[in-house]
Design an enzyme around this catalytic site. Structure first.
Site, short mmCIF file in Angstrom:
data_model
loop_
_atom_site.label_atom_id
_atom_site.label_comp_id
_atom_site.label_asym_id
_atom_site.label_seq_id
_atom_site.Cartn_x
_atom_site.Cartn_y
_atom_site.Cartn_z
N LYS A 128 0.86 -1.19 0.00
CA LYS A 128 0.00 0.00 0.00
C LYS A 128 0.89 1.22 0.00
CE LYS A 128 -4.41 1.10 0.29
NZ LYS A 128 -5.59 0.30 -0.10
N ASP A 168 -7.05 4.39 -4.25
CA ASP A 168 -7.70 4.21 -2.96
C ASP A 168 -8.33 5.59 -2.66
OD1 ASP A 168 -7.81 2.13 -0.55
OD2 ASP A 168 -7.47 4.07 0.38
P1 NDP Z 1 -12.98 7.79 -2.40
O1 NDP Z 1 -11.93 8.79 -2.20
O2 NDP Z 1 -13.57 7.59 -3.75
O3 NDP Z 1 -14.20 8.09 -1.40
C1 NDP Z 1 -14.02 8.15 -0.01
C2 NDP Z 1 -15.37 8.49 0.61
O4 NDP Z 1 -15.30 8.34 2.03
C3 NDP Z 1 -15.76 9.93 0.35
O5 NDP Z 1 -17.15 9.99 0.23
C4 NDP Z 1 -15.27 10.62 1.61
O6 NDP Z 1 -15.92 11.84 1.91
C5 NDP Z 1 -15.66 9.59 2.64
N1 NDP Z 1 -15.02 9.84 3.94
C6 NDP Z 1 -15.65 10.13 5.06
N2 NDP Z 1 -14.84 10.34 6.06
C7 NDP Z 1 -13.62 10.17 5.60
C8 NDP Z 1 -12.35 10.26 6.19
N3 NDP Z 1 -12.16 10.58 7.47
N4 NDP Z 1 -11.31 9.97 5.43
C9 NDP Z 1 -11.48 9.69 4.14
N5 NDP Z 1 -12.65 9.62 3.52
C10 NDP Z 1 -13.73 9.85 4.24
O7 NDP Z 1 -12.40 6.43 -1.85
P2 NDP Z 1 -12.84 4.92 -2.17
O8 NDP Z 1 -14.30 4.85 -2.38
O9 NDP Z 1 -11.94 4.39 -3.20
O10 NDP Z 1 -12.46 4.20 -0.80
C11 NDP Z 1 -13.37 4.09 0.29
C12 NDP Z 1 -12.91 2.97 1.21
O11 NDP Z 1 -12.87 1.74 0.49
C13 NDP Z 1 -11.51 3.15 1.81
O12 NDP Z 1 -11.50 2.57 3.10
C14 NDP Z 1 -10.63 2.31 0.88
O13 NDP Z 1 -9.46 1.88 1.53
C15 NDP Z 1 -11.58 1.15 0.61
N6 NDP Z 1 -11.32 0.36 -0.59
C16 NDP Z 1 -11.22 0.95 -1.82
C17 NDP Z 1 -11.03 0.18 -2.94
C18 NDP Z 1 -11.00 0.76 -4.31
O14 NDP Z 1 -10.92 -0.02 -5.26
N7 NDP Z 1 -11.09 2.06 -4.49
C19 NDP Z 1 -10.86 -1.29 -2.84
C20 NDP Z 1 -11.06 -1.81 -1.51
C21 NDP Z 1 -11.25 -1.00 -0.46
P3 NDP Z 1 -15.19 13.22 1.63
O15 NDP Z 1 -15.27 13.43 0.16
O16 NDP Z 1 -15.99 14.19 2.42
O17 NDP Z 1 -13.78 13.10 2.13
O1 2IT Z 2 -7.88 -1.51 -0.65
C1 2IT Z 2 -7.82 -1.99 -1.81
O2 2IT Z 2 -7.95 -3.20 -2.02
C2 2IT Z 2 -7.65 -1.06 -2.93
N1 2IT Z 2 -7.59 0.15 -2.71
C3 2IT Z 2 -7.50 -1.59 -4.33
C4 2IT Z 2 -6.09 -2.01 -4.59
C5 2IT Z 2 -5.77 -2.39 -6.01
O3 2IT Z 2 -4.59 -2.69 -6.22
O4 2IT Z 2 -6.63 -2.41 -6.88
#
Ligand code: NDP
Ligand code: 2IT
Length: 451
Positions: A128, A168
């Site tokens: 990561k 992420d």
């Molecule tokens: P994004 O940046 O697209 O969205 C994050 C969302 O979470 C936003 O709506 C954000 O709001 C909200 N949020 C609320 N509180 C917090 C905070 N304290 N810190 C950060 N964000 C906050 O991220 P993703 O949708 O990609 O990721 C969301 C979660 O899913 C994370 O935990 C990530 O690790 C996990 N994840 C992501 C994957 C991927 O493929 N993208 C895969 C597996 C897991 P605001 O805009 O107000 O900050």
């Molecule tokens: O938390 C996760 O699994 C991710 N943000 C996706 C990682 C990836 O390599 O696609």
């Protein structure tokens, strides 16, 4: 005796990393649930310091990221890449750009990724990275300037057979584009498989954008099915409104459930008739605005502001809750509220959104809990499918990738379910995921000797 070995490792990890609470939390959650699997091979694990090696990253890179803002002022951020465990394949995992990023958060995410990636059944190790850079309110030019500087250093440590970053929090297609462009420029070589989550026009995979959210719902459907519950007609609330949240909402609706609330870090919207996802997509994917703006288009919806440490969304009653924002979103107090309101199932789209007390409370109360490292593995699994397509210099159709993703998620659920049954903790998919993943990583580590 086994417990003693686990306790010892937990204790020494605490002593070695007193200022890394998120990392310690992730380690504790895994190693306190794998006791029955450790027992099976205890002597070998102890002799080869298997658990001690498992909690120590193979490598941590941290670096300065200087960049110039639109006013001509130089800014400095800190970049990271944690290459935690490469037993099963090249390190693989996302990049997070958020002001809260620090070494503890990077290590917890990389540690989780090792087990998550093992569960996918695909050849990827765990890593990561990211930065404490805050992308909010930055111009495209500033984002590009930052990404280019970040890649100037990161490129020394990545490659399609070495380490393959992706997105992420705060890193989506725009950032991956700038990062890939800079990598290609520096290397003068088109190595498409060095990053995933790329745009479709230059080596990205169909379904990668949707994969984490879709995968979460495939896992949820399997978990409910195994417990004789249908998803049809269920109400759903989703914390977050980013990549994972949006596509979890899309698939939930396609499956016949009704998404009634979503949020961002400021507050949540509640729309009892069902959220209009096109409006959310426009606000979040196009305008990069706040969720409150939903009311400008849908004035009958309600908006509730968060207070310090209090997430308004969890006051809303729903059958299914999908925390898809960030870690430690749900603590014990919040978990109690959720249980009182009669929720049936929780699906962790985010990484570690429920703290350990909340997880234990849900399990104690018989709530079905889909743990993040299994339920949100669809994103990284589809990243691995993107790598496969890049290696083949070929593209699969949307339907082809989606059906591979669905099969992977069904497999992951079955692995968690079978491990939970085998080790006498039926319906505890948290332990099931940890046990199944640990077995795989540990066997690989033993086979590869002391490294
Ligand atoms: P994004 O940046 O697209 O969205 C994050 C969302 O979470 C936003 O709506 C954000 O709001 C909200 N949020 C609320 N509180 C917090 C905070 N304290 N810190 C950060 N964000 C906050 O991220 P993703 O949708 O990609 O990721 C969301 C979660 O899913 C994370 O935990 C990530 O690790 C996990 N994840 C992501 C994957 C991927 O493929 N993208 C895969 C597996 C897991 P605001 O805009 O107000 O900050
Ligand atoms: O938390 C996760 O699994 C991710 N943000 C996706 C990682 C990836 O390599 O696609």
């Amino acid at each position: 005796m086994t417990l003693e070995y686990i306790e010892e490792v937990l204790k020494s990890t605490k002593i070695n990393h007193p200022d890394e609470p998120e990392f310690l939390q992730a380690v504790k959650e895994v190693i306190t649930t794998i006791e029955p699997a450790v027992k099976e091979n205890e002597e070998k694990y102890k002799k080869t310091a298997l658990l001690e090696r498992l909690v120590e990253p193979e490598r941590i890179i941290s670096f300065r990221v200087p960049w110039v803002d639109d006013k001509g002022q130089v800014q400095v951020n800190r970049g990271y890449r944690v290459q935690f465990n490469g037993t099963i394949g090249p390190y693989k995992g996302g990049l997070r750009f958020h002001p809260t990023v620090n070494q503890s958060i990077m290590k917890f995410l990389a540690f989780e990724q090792v087990f998550k990636n093992a569960l996918t059944g695909l050849p990827i190790g765990g890593g990561k990275g990211g930065s404490d850079f805050n992308p909010k309110d930055k111009s495209d030019n500033e984002i590009m300037s930052f990404c280019q500087s970040f890649m100037n250093e990161l490129q020394k440590h990545i490659g399609q057979d070495i380490d393959v970053p992706a997105g992420d929090i705060g890193v989506g297609a725009r950032e991956i584009g700038f990062l890939f462009g800079q990598f290609r420029r520096i290397r003068n070589s088109y190595e498409a498989g060095v990053l995933t989550g790329k745009g479709l026009e230059y080596g990205g995979s169909l379904v990668r954008k949707e994969a984490t959210g879709y995968g979460l719902m495939y896992f949820m459907r399997e978990m409910l099915k195994a417990n004789n519950i249908s998803i049809q007609g269920k109400t759903v609330i989703i914390s977050g409104s980013g990549n994972v949240a949006i596509y979890a909402a899309e698939k939930a609706s396609q499956m016949g459930a009704k998404v009634i609330a979503m949020s961002d870090s400021n507050g949540c919207i509640y729309d009892e008739n069902g959220i209009n996802l096109d409006v959310i997509k426009r606000i979040k994917e196009v305008e990069r605005g706040r969720i409150k703006d939903y009311l400008l288009t849908c004035p009958d919806a309600k908006y509730y502001e968060n207070n310090a440490g209090y997430q308004a969304i969890y006051n809303i009653k729903a059958d299914i809750i999908l925390p898809c924002a960030t870690q430690n979103d749900i603590n014990l107090e919040c978990a109690k509220r959720i249980v009182e309101q009669g929720t049936i199932a929780i699906g962790e789209g985010a990484n570690m959104p429920c703290n350990i007390e909340a997880v234990n409370y849900f399990l104690e109360k018989g709530i079905l809990l889909a743990p993040g490292k299994a339920a949100n593995a669809g994103g990284v699994a589809t990243s691995a499918l993107e790598m496969s397509q890049n290696s083949m210099r070929y593209f699969w159709s949307f339907e082809e990738v989606d059906s591979k993703l669905e099969n992977i998620m069904i497999n992951i659920f079955n692995m968690c379910n079978e491990a939970a049954q085998k080790y006498n903790c039926p319906k505890n998919y948290v332990a099931g995921a940890n046990l199944a993943a640990f077995r795989k990583v540990a066997d690989g580590m033993l086979a590869q000797g002391i490294i």
